[in-house]
Design an enzyme around this catalytic site. Structure first.
Site, PDB file in Angstrom:
ATOM      1  N   CYS A   1       0.850  -1.189   0.000  1.00  0.00           N
ATOM      2  CA  CYS A   1       0.000   0.000   0.000  1.00  0.00           C
ATOM      3  C   CYS A   1       0.887   1.241   0.000  1.00  0.00           C
ATOM      4  O   CYS A   1       1.871   1.309   0.737  1.00  0.00           O
ATOM      5  CB  CYS A   1      -0.893  -0.006   1.240  1.00  0.00           C
TER       6      CYS A   1
ATOM      7  N   HIS B   1      -8.970  -3.377  -2.638  1.00  0.00           N
ATOM      8  CA  HIS B   1      -8.030  -2.667  -1.767  1.00  0.00           C
ATOM      9  C   HIS B   1      -8.372  -1.176  -1.728  1.00  0.00           C
ATOM     10  O   HIS B   1      -8.463  -0.578  -0.653  1.00  0.00           O
ATOM     11  CB  HIS B   1      -6.604  -2.882  -2.286  1.00  0.00           C
ATOM     12  N   GLU B   2      -8.582  -0.574  -2.899  1.00  0.00           N
ATOM     13  CA  GLU B   2      -8.903   0.860  -2.956  1.00  0.00           C
ATOM     14  C   GLU B   2     -10.301   1.138  -2.410  1.00  0.00           C
ATOM     15  O   GLU B   2     -10.531   2.155  -1.756  1.00  0.00           O
ATOM     16  CB  GLU B   2      -8.764   1.385  -4.387  1.00  0.00           C
TER      17      GLU B   2
ATOM     18  N   HIS C   1     -10.187   1.589   1.266  1.00  0.00           N
ATOM     19  CA  HIS C   1      -9.733   2.936   1.660  1.00  0.00           C
ATOM     20  C   HIS C   1     -10.916   3.908   1.727  1.00  0.00           C
ATOM     21  O   HIS C   1     -11.021   4.692   2.666  1.00  0.00           O
ATOM     22  CB  HIS C   1      -8.705   3.488   0.669  1.00  0.00           C
TER      23      HIS C   1
END
Length: 184
Positions: free
Chosen positions: A102, A144-145, A148
């Site tokens: 990351c 993953h994004e 966030h």
């Protein structure tokens, strides 16, 4: 030299927030419909992602509190896009346990279990909705994004012990490289 504003592609890069910045823990609200603002955000996110050699980058990692991220959606052909107001509408039951890094945690790598395939929707810069099926690396990047934007990151997907060991390994690697190469 005179140029028409509409023909100029103004791009800038953002600085990345430190991993302890409280803005990274906030679930982001939807992006508004202003295409001009979206175009600026899109260009800057892509430029910043390239600057840091990332596979994805969420707006809040740069302190931009908009529900958007840049990501590779076709890694073999190096196709990247910016997803505005993305949603995961389906996830496969099949999962894989793969290593992730990351940009918010440079040099830290953790093995994370995620669905292998997902179906997603997102808006493009003009506000048009796209639906895509993603699998393998592209699915992992999107998830993953997406995390966030929901206020958490990959460090929350492992046990405290696993995270502590990974941080210790990173610290030892940094010390070893400093001894070997000195301050570069």
């Amino acid at each position: 030299f005179i140029a028409l504003r509409r023909n100029i592609k103004i791009m800038a890069t953002y600085d990345l927030l430190k991993n302890n910045d409280p803005r990274l823990k906030i679930k982001l609200e939807s992006v508004d419909d202003n295409v001009s603002d979206r175009l600026t955000l899109q260009n800057n996110l892509l430029e910043t992602m390239d600057k840091y050699n990332g596979l994805g980058l969420a707006a809040n990692q740069c302190g931009i509190m908009q529900r958007a991220f840049a990501a590779y959606i076709d890694w073999p052909d190096r196709v990247k896009t910016v997803c505005f107001n993305p949603e995961i509408v389906w996830s496969s039951e099949e999962t894989s346990f793969e290593e992730e890094g990351c940009l918010t945690y440079p040099g830290l790598y953790l093995k994370i279990r995620r669905p292998v395939a997902i179906k997603v929707t997102y808006e493009n810069v003009e506000g048009n909705v796209s639906t895509q099926n993603l699998k393998d690396l592209e699915a992992r990047i999107f998830q993953h994004e997406y995390d966030h934007m929901n206020g958490y990151d990959f460090t929350t997907k492992v046990s405290p012990l696993v995270l502590q060991r990974a941080k210790k390994k990173l610290k030892n690697n940094i010390k070893k490289n400093l001894r070997k190469y000195g301050n570069i």
